[in-house]
Design a protein around this motif. Sequence first.
Motif, short mmCIF file in Angstrom:
data_model
loop_
_atom_site.label_atom_id
_atom_site.label_comp_id
_atom_site.label_asym_id
_atom_site.label_seq_id
_atom_site.Cartn_x
_atom_site.Cartn_y
_atom_site.Cartn_z
N ALA B 20 39.49 -4.74 25.09
CA ALA B 20 39.89 -4.42 26.46
C ALA B 20 39.52 -2.98 26.80
O ALA B 20 39.00 -2.69 27.87
N CYS B 21 39.75 -2.09 25.83
CA CYS B 21 39.46 -0.68 26.09
C CYS B 21 37.97 -0.46 26.27
O CYS B 21 37.55 0.35 27.08
N VAL B 22 37.21 -1.20 25.54
CA VAL B 22 35.77 -1.00 25.61
C VAL B 22 35.23 -1.53 26.94
O VAL B 22 34.42 -0.90 27.59
N GLN B 23 35.75 -2.71 27.36
CA GLN B 23 35.12 -3.37 28.49
C GLN B 23 35.67 -2.94 29.84
O GLN B 23 34.92 -2.84 30.80
N ALA B 24 36.98 -2.75 29.92
CA ALA B 24 37.57 -2.48 31.23
C ALA B 24 37.12 -1.11 31.73
O ALA B 24 37.16 -0.13 30.99
N LYS B 25 36.69 -1.09 32.97
CA LYS B 25 36.23 0.17 33.54
C LYS B 25 37.27 0.71 34.51
O LYS B 25 38.13 -0.01 35.01
N VAL B 26 37.12 1.98 34.77
CA VAL B 26 37.96 2.59 35.81
C VAL B 26 37.03 3.00 36.95
O VAL B 26 36.04 3.71 36.72
N HIS B 27 37.30 2.50 38.13
CA HIS B 27 36.46 2.79 39.29
C HIS B 27 37.17 3.79 40.19
O HIS B 27 38.25 3.49 40.70
N HIS B 28 36.58 4.95 40.35
CA HIS B 28 37.19 5.99 41.19
C HIS B 28 36.61 5.97 42.59
O HIS B 28 35.39 5.90 42.77
N HIS B 29 37.47 6.03 43.57
CA HIS B 29 37.02 6.12 44.96
C HIS B 29 37.78 7.24 45.64
O HIS B 29 38.98 7.41 45.41
N LYS B 30 37.08 7.97 46.49
CA LYS B 30 37.74 9.00 47.31
C LYS B 30 37.56 8.60 48.76
O LYS B 30 36.43 8.48 49.24
N TRP B 31 38.65 8.39 49.42
CA TRP B 31 38.59 7.94 50.80
C TRP B 31 39.27 8.95 51.72
O TRP B 31 40.33 9.48 51.41
N GLU B 32 38.67 9.14 52.86
CA GLU B 32 39.31 9.92 53.92
C GLU B 32 39.55 9.01 55.11
O GLU B 32 38.62 8.35 55.59
N ILE B 33 40.77 8.99 55.56
CA ILE B 33 41.10 8.18 56.74
C ILE B 33 41.04 9.09 57.96
O ILE B 33 41.75 10.10 58.03
N SER B 34 40.19 8.73 58.89
CA SER B 34 40.04 9.58 60.08
C SER B 34 39.74 8.74 61.31
O SER B 34 39.34 7.57 61.21
N TYR B 35 39.94 9.36 62.46
CA TYR B 35 39.53 8.74 63.71
C TYR B 35 38.03 8.95 63.91
O TYR B 35 37.51 10.04 63.66
N GLN B 36 37.37 7.91 64.37
CA GLN B 36 35.96 8.04 64.74
C GLN B 36 35.72 7.15 65.94
O GLN B 36 36.35 6.10 66.08
N PHE B 37 34.78 7.55 66.75
CA PHE B 37 34.37 6.68 67.85
C PHE B 37 33.36 5.67 67.30
O PHE B 37 32.36 6.08 66.69
N LYS B 38 33.66 4.41 67.50
CA LYS B 38 32.81 3.34 66.98
C LYS B 38 32.50 2.35 68.09
O LYS B 38 33.30 2.18 69.02
N SER B 39 31.38 1.69 67.95
CA SER B 39 30.97 0.69 68.95
C SER B 39 30.68 -0.64 68.26
O SER B 39 29.58 -1.16 68.35
N PRO B 40 31.67 -1.20 67.58
CA PRO B 40 31.39 -2.41 66.79
C PRO B 40 30.97 -3.60 67.65
O PRO B 40 30.25 -4.47 67.17
N ASP B 41 31.42 -3.63 68.91
CA ASP B 41 30.98 -4.71 69.79
C ASP B 41 30.22 -4.13 70.99
O ASP B 41 30.19 -4.74 72.05
N CYS B 42 29.66 -2.94 70.79
CA CYS B 42 28.85 -2.21 71.79
C CYS B 42 29.70 -1.33 72.70
O CYS B 42 29.18 -0.41 73.33
#
Lengths: 567, 567
Positions: B20-42
């Motif tokens: 288990a120690c050999v195979q299991a990986k640790v995946h690191h992610h850094k996320w920032e939650i912010s407001y952005q102007f988006k046009s997902p449906d135009c």
Amino acid sequence: MVFARRPLLLFVFVSSLFVACVQAKVHHHKWEISYQFKSPDCLKKLAVTINGQTPGPTIYASEGDTVVVEVKNVLLTENAAIHWHGIRQIGTPWMDGTEGVTQCPILPGDTFTYRFVLDRAGTYMYHAHYGMQRSAGLNGMIVVRVPEGFKEPFTYDREHSILLNDWWHRSTYEQSAGLALPGKQFTWVGEPQSLLINGRGRFNCSLAVSGTCNSTHPECTPYMLTVVPGKTYRLRIASLTSLSALNFEIEGHSLTVVEADGHYVDPFVVKNLNLYSGETYSVIFKADQDPTRNYWVASNVVARKPGTPTGTGILHYYRVPRGRLPTTAPPTGPLWNDTMYRFNQSLAIHAHPSFNEPPPSKSDRMINLLNTQNRVNGLMRWSINNVSFDLPHTPYLIALKNNLHHVFEQRLPPDTYDVNTYDINTVPINPNATRSNSIYNLEFGSVVDVILQNANTLTPNNSEPHPWHLHGHDFWVLGYGLGKFNPELDPKKYNLKDPILKNTVVVHPLGWTALRFKADNPGVWAFHCHIESHFSMGMGIVFQEGVDKLGRLPEFIMGCGESKLGN
Amino acid sequence: MVFARRPLLLFVFVSSLFVACVQAKVHHHKWEISYQFKSPDCLKKLAVTINGQTPGPTIYASEGDTVVVEVKNVLLTENAAIHWHGIRQIGTPWMDGTEGVTQCPILPGDTFTYRFVLDRAGTYMYHAHYGMQRSAGLNGMIVVRVPEGFKEPFTYDREHSILLNDWWHRSTYEQSAGLALPGKQFTWVGEPQSLLINGRGRFNCSLAVSGTCNSTHPECTPYMLTVVPGKTYRLRIASLTSLSALNFEIEGHSLTVVEADGHYVDPFVVKNLNLYSGETYSVIFKADQDPTRNYWVASNVVARKPGTPTGTGILHYYRVPRGRLPTTAPPTGPLWNDTMYRFNQSLAIHAHPSFNEPPPSKSDRMINLLNTQNRVNGLMRWSINNVSFDLPHTPYLIALKNNLHHVFEQRLPPDTYDVNTYDINTVPINPNATRSNSIYNLEFGSVVDVILQNANTLTPNNSEPHPWHLHGHDFWVLGYGLGKFNPELDPKKYNLKDPILKNTVVVHPLGWTALRFKADNPGVWAFHCHIESHFSMGMGIVFQEGVDKLGRLPEFIMGCGESKLGN
């Protein structure tokens, strides 16, 4: 016994304590902060309200009274904090309501109880001091009456309060997100859509590009000030605009200015009054005009090319039908770019001779603050001495008192800039600036001079007025200038005889303003441009003084950043 | 020595630990939650994003891996919390991301580090679990691959992921405020404006009443799924709609359903697939049609009279020019009100014979939950057994573990309703309900049956499907019915042989769904309708089990309500 040596003094002390106990009242308020759909200018918009209203309820009390406001945040996901603008919070710096400086924000579901003494009669305000919630609607007035038996230096038959504001159709989330976009991607903010008088304005619904606009909505009925012919009125006027410098006028009626930011001024008469965001005034006027008609109450944008129509209300002579609009055109105010007109009105204000408290003749420290517009990593920012201010997420008061030195930059910000060489008349040659949350340490009890210097923005031939507001203090306004401050000559022209005391003062376009205050209120105090977006964009600094003199901080101001449980 | 008695077992244990120690990986992610102007449906709209994107980045990992996500909230005034939908959080109930249940919200400026094990391969999601932030854009997918060497019961050449959503032009602040208005004042919410496929939709800009709509904006380019003729594809499909039940179709290509909510199902073929909010499926399809043209990928509203146009993407055969739209009309899906069609698809799903884990033959407790629409103090609400759920502001997990009994109602909610007399086919006779935050206590390790009963809403002849999602567990779906559950007869028809395991299941209009689960995961777990507004309006309950078995809670989940510093 220690006291036995001063029996008389002890007696006087106990008696005055007794008088204070008998007279001072405690005013309890319960407020709920919630979202509501409001149509203050006829266009329906989501607003942040107090007990369902914007502006919130006016707080009435008398000097020496204690106000207790239980603020319950019932917003869904958004925190809050309320600042009591003009109240010095002597001995209660944790009640100043400045998120990031004096307290953690109030979480949804939480109740924060503000409790403070109104130490001086006058006209004040309250408003959110968190993000851009102030312009979302969270604001109102505080009227502090003089103690019984005290005689003010003017008389009147009745008084009214008027809160002036500007109003935007875009949400504050959109506005703040737009300000944080690099470059010129965001052109939505522009000018406010309406000017409000006591929360009422009038947008031309035929111009509405979106939403529900109903020009007969009761919430946008014009503010009506009813008067009886021959009577004299005191008007308490306050401006909480997000952006706009305003000019206020009552058509056909001259105004006698008698109070500014809670201090009596040597009365002077104006046809109209310039107000900058964060300022309050009392004016006296007499209902002495033709009583068979109504008159306009008008608010106009000045100092910035107006993109917003005149805000109007009605001065209603009580025998005239209420709804009858004046047939005259609403006053349009002075020329928007007549800086001299506004500058001269600033100079006209002096302390009232009977209430003059002259400043100390000398200061212990002089801080020169250059206000510039900058571009930091492609982002438009404002800076003070090339430092663009950021608030930390652990309030300074908690960080300082609890020795959390790592939560903000410990290097001190600069006391001055290249005063001799900086050209205020051109766009910044090197517009880069540093972002920092470092603060100024003031020696407790010292006298501090601050000279605020305005400069050309990033746009050629452009400079705007900035109203600066100091928390926790009043300051003497020693002088104003147009052009660059001359450290040799200008201090010699300071008015040390009868300068007014204020908490908010304007720095005119390309001009300077010199002020003096005593750092005698233990705490941490923001000092910033009162234009909401300018402070968001870095136009502010923070002073600390005598934090070591404070006792243990109340725990209810904590709970964020490094002041969370377990940290 | 204790271990000496079982040398072989110890050896096996240590070896498997090593593997288990050999195979299991640790995946690191850094996320920032912010407001952005988006046009997902135009149409340009402010969205809550992760690292500037909505949907957020897909998390890819393998079974047994650990995921570490540092979530930094850089919103201005708004808190956040992220739920890992379908991840059971075995041993880490404080990582479930459910504000008010398992953690305090993440304040602006704060970073919350989620760390949990992906205990089973499959298709999952993540999304905000705070206010209505999920539909503001804070969502994404989690793809958990099987461990190396493991053979899935199907084969394919390549895989793709598709996140389906509905999209609203009104802000979530406006929507949530509208839902909290009494009566029918708020008619804005209505139907979503667009359906999105992987964050891309297409609003008809000529219908835009406000804002900036640009039909050539790159963000609203249709989603393109490129295929090579003759190859076989696995599509991982997830729905995170706020409201809409959806039907998904790839024009001209049949889909073989092979996985549901992380469990292999006995493969069955459909022309199109019904998905309810909170569900995930894997389907296999072969690129076996005319390779000289492209085909529509389509999402349609079902079960509610569609007020939203078909959401479309492109199945692109790789030799055809990418931009070439099919000349056929996009599929319109089955009749929106064909309940039997959807009911039969529900019945078609069985556990895969090779991966069948039959349920316990009996349960220890049966909970009958009637879902009704109510009006509480003039406010439209949803209730379960006449209790309309409210979240407390001190998370249950903290309250229970730290004995803060006063922060929520201690009276237990009802296990049943007037099963014999309630008429599900009429509008509620007495629509009043109680608002409460009381929760269900489950005996640790017990087997619980829940029968969810749907009923007529406050509108005559109206009932809608509700997809219910259980945190911290999978449940067996023992049966579905149309009409009222018969406690005598229906349990006899339960499928105890090969029911599927799911974490989200639909209750059909005027129908019932019976499910069984084992209360074997110490923690506090929400169980609620996955329609975001329905949960906001009270359609949920909370289970607690084995909280006494948990060790000391991590302090970083605290900081709100009664878990603030000093409380």
